[in-house]
Design a protein around this motif. Structure first.
Motif, PDB file in Angstrom:
ATOM      1  N   THR A 141      37.762  34.335  52.189  1.00 58.11           N
ATOM      2  CA  THR A 141      37.159  35.035  51.049  1.00 58.11           C
ATOM      3  C   THR A 141      36.123  36.006  51.594  1.00 58.11           C
ATOM      4  N   LYS A 145      32.653  41.510  49.100  1.00 61.09           N
ATOM      5  CA  LYS A 145      33.482  42.426  48.316  1.00 61.09           C
ATOM      6  C   LYS A 145      32.773  42.947  47.072  1.00 61.09           C
ATOM      7  N   HIS A 146      31.786  42.218  46.574  1.00 62.56           N
ATOM      8  CA  HIS A 146      31.023  42.700  45.424  1.00 62.56           C
ATOM      9  C   HIS A 146      29.700  43.336  45.851  1.00 62.56           C
ATOM     10  N   ASN A 211      27.181  35.102  43.711  1.00 60.64           N
ATOM     11  CA  ASN A 211      28.161  35.580  42.735  1.00 60.64           C
ATOM     12  C   ASN A 211      28.757  34.383  41.998  1.00 60.64           C
ATOM     13  N   GLN A 213      31.634  34.066  40.962  1.00 63.19           N
ATOM     14  CA  GLN A 213      33.018  33.836  41.378  1.00 63.19           C
ATOM     15  C   GLN A 213      33.118  32.681  42.368  1.00 63.19           C
ATOM     16  N   GLU A 308      36.752  44.756  35.903  1.00 66.75           N
ATOM     17  CA  GLU A 308      37.425  43.470  36.087  1.00 66.75           C
ATOM     18  C   GLU A 308      38.457  43.551  37.213  1.00 66.75           C
ATOM     19  N   GLY A 309      38.256  42.725  38.228  1.00 68.89           N
ATOM     20  CA  GLY A 309      39.169  42.694  39.355  1.00 68.89           C
ATOM     21  C   GLY A 309      38.954  43.805  40.358  1.00 68.89           C
ATOM     22  N   LYS A 310      37.918  44.617  40.195  1.00 64.52           N
ATOM     23  CA  LYS A 310      37.695  45.754  41.082  1.00 64.52           C
ATOM     24  C   LYS A 310      36.320  45.661  41.721  1.00 64.52           C
ATOM     25  N   SER A 311      36.255  46.027  42.991  1.00 56.05           N
ATOM     26  CA  SER A 311      34.985  46.065  43.709  1.00 56.05           C
ATOM     27  C   SER A 311      34.732  47.490  44.175  1.00 56.05           C
TER      28      SER A 311
END
Length: 552
Positions: A141, A145-146, A211, A213, A308-311
């Motif tokens: 992971t 990414k964010h 995060n 997530q 949503e789903g994008k960084s």
């Protein structure tokens, strides 16, 4: 009877206190105090990119700034304060012991820079930042990414690791690390002991890899894989973070007496200065708020569904609730803006500082003060009279590295096109254009990544001090720029959150409707100049690509 909210803004050089009427939004009084040790240049080594601040500076200045505020405020104002909140620079972390005390407040560490707060612009941890980025890229992971995909030497984990590697005594005494905005909040609420300590969403999300997530922070195994010195540090951090409209605690009797306030008033969760400044600027989807000071911080927000789903690549993070509750806050910025102008001013004034001491001391002080005050204003005036040219000087704004797009604190500034006829105003004009170009690169990255930017609102000292800089930005960005009226937008944002924590407003939106700053001035782009700057911007990008290539 009026009720007041108190916003406390810890900047790079000073702390500001702002008292605001929660019913009208009127700014009742403000006061500023410079950090005494920092003002003397203590514990800093600019040649090594080391910038440290003593926690005692923060505490002493807090008492002094409120003493000064009450002298300016209406009689009895302190008794009507219902809440207070802090904003600070960041990432500005410090090592603490098991009791939650910053190590520099202990006698044995009182003069040790490694035991102090590591200021946001300290870039001593470049190597550690690169290792963290590499580890994230290797991990199953990618915990960055964010956060734009690149970890910066300006951020929490890199700074902590660098100090732990550099100082055996600090390493042995450190139990955990905390951010300035969370620590000062906890001190006043009496919750600074690690068992009680809680963090705001802002710092944790943008600098500490928090995060939802992954249910908080990356696992200990991730940090241990970077360096065993990080083993266990993440387990000392509470993963339950809160947005800044929530109550972090209540003012203790001890601090109430020291600050001249009523015990038990609400304290909101702390955040970074630019994020709270954006709230004072009525930030909303499609609006980019730029805090212009020694550096810049660019903030916008968007609905969660938008990303949503994008960084977003190469920025300083996208965090749910870091700016406004219920929205994703996005941060970018430049590592130097006003600092670039200050560097050039200091360069020009070097002979004066070296030669003037031959005169009488009272003459020296008077002349140096006049030069300090007038140099940049005179340069701006002269530069504004220069014709626009496509055969002039091109510069990069990376005098303190590059924050965004694509963080890299190892890059350096460059300047090209100098000739025998190049004088100080021509060079200064190129530096101003460089900062505007660097800002444009950030806006274009947001748009390329699907984050709409329709308008720009600017706050901070430079926006009021230099018409030349602001008009250049409008021409380079080719869009209108709104400059806010408030002189203390970051402190105003903190006061807005304090009014919600204190119960004067039900939510941030209702507080903004009354307390957010109106627009002071609008700059409109010159169409002819904007067209030329489109072409000059390509030269800026080409120079940046060349410098990046030479570095690698």
């Amino acid at each position: 009877m009026s009720r007041y909210a108190l916003g406390l803004d810890y900047g790079s050089d000073s702390v500001r206190a702002l008292l605001v009427d929660t019913a009208t939004g009127a700014e009742i009084a403000s006061h500023l105090v410079f950090y005494p040790r920092w003002s003397k240049g203590l514990y800093c080594e600019p040649a090594r990119d080391q910038f440290r601040q003593h926690p005692q500076d923060y505490l002493d200045s807090l008492e002094l700034v409120l003493q000064g505020l009450w002298k300016k405020a209406p009689q009895g104002a302190a008794e009507r304060v219902i809440g207070l909140s802090f904003d600070t620079t960041g990432s500005t972390p410090v090592a603490i012991n098991k009791e939650g005390v910053p190590l520099a407040l202990l006698r044995e560490f009182s003069d040790n820079p490694n035991a102090m707060f590591v200021l946001w612009k300290d870039h001593t941890a470049v190597k550690e930042a690169a290792e963290i980025t590499a580890a994230a890229n290797r991990a199953q992971t990618n915990y960055l990414k964010h956060m734009g995909g690149i970890y910066s030497s300006e951020w929490f984990w890199a700074k902590a690791l660098h100090v732990l590697r550099s100082d055996e005594k600090v390493r042995a005494a450190a139990w955990s690390w905390v951010e300035h905005c969370d620590w000062i909040t906890a001190v006043l609420a009496g919750t600074n002991h690690p068992d009680k300590f809680r963090m705001g969403r802002c710092a944790a999300g943008h600098k500490l890899m928090w995060n939802a997530q992954w249910d908080g922070f990356p696992p200990n195994s991730f940090f241990k894989s970077i360096d065993p010195l990080l083993d266990g540090l993440v387990t000392t951090l509470n993963p339950q973070t809160q947005t800044s409209d929530k109550v972090a605690g209540y003012l203790t009797e001890d601090w109430a007496e020291r600050l001249g306030l009523q015990a038990g008033i609400a304290i909101g969760y702390g955040a970074f200065d630019c994020h709270m400044g954006a709230v004072a600027a009525n930030v909303r989807p499609g609006v980019l708020t730029k805090v212009m000071g020694t550096s810049t911080c660019d903030i916008t927000v968007t609905q969660p569904a938008q990303l949503e789903g994008k960084s977003v690549r190469g920025i300083c993070g996208q965090v749910d609730g870091s700016v406004l509750p219920g929205m994703v806050g996005l941060e970018a910025g430049q590592s130097a803006f006003g600092d670039l102008y200050a560097w050039f001013k200091d360069l020009l004034l070097w002979p004066a500082r070296e030669l003037l001491p031959e005169l009488a001391p009272e003459q020296v002080d008077k002349l140096l003060q006049a030069l300090e005050e007038r140099t940049l204003a005179s340069l701006s005036q002269a530069a504004s009279q220069l014709p626009q040219s496509e055969s002039g000087i091109t510069a990069l704004d990376w005098i303190n590295g590059r924050r965004t797009p694509d963080a890299d604190q190892t890059v350096s500034m460059a300047i090209t096109g100098l000739k025998m006829g190049s004088q100080a105003p021509q060079i200064f004009k190129a530096l101003v254009e460089a900062t505007a170009f660097g800002s444009r690169a950030i806006t274009e990255r947001f748009r390329d990544e699907g984050v709409p930017i329709d308008s720009i609102v600017v706050i901070g000292g430079i926006s009021k001090k230099s018409h030349f800089v602001m008009q250049t930005c409008a021409d380079v960005w080719n869009c209108p720029i709104e400059v806010l009226q408030s002189e203390q937008s970051c402190a105003l944002g903190a006061a807005i959150f304090a009014s919600v924590a204190g119960g004067a407003h039900a939510n941030v939106a209702s507080a903004q409707a009354v307390m957010a700053s109106p627009v002071h001035r609008t700059y409109l782009p010159n169409a002819d100049k904007a067209a030329v700057y489109d072409r000059l911007y390509q030269r800026y990008q080409a120079l940046g690509q060349y410098v990046n290539g030479a570095k690698s």
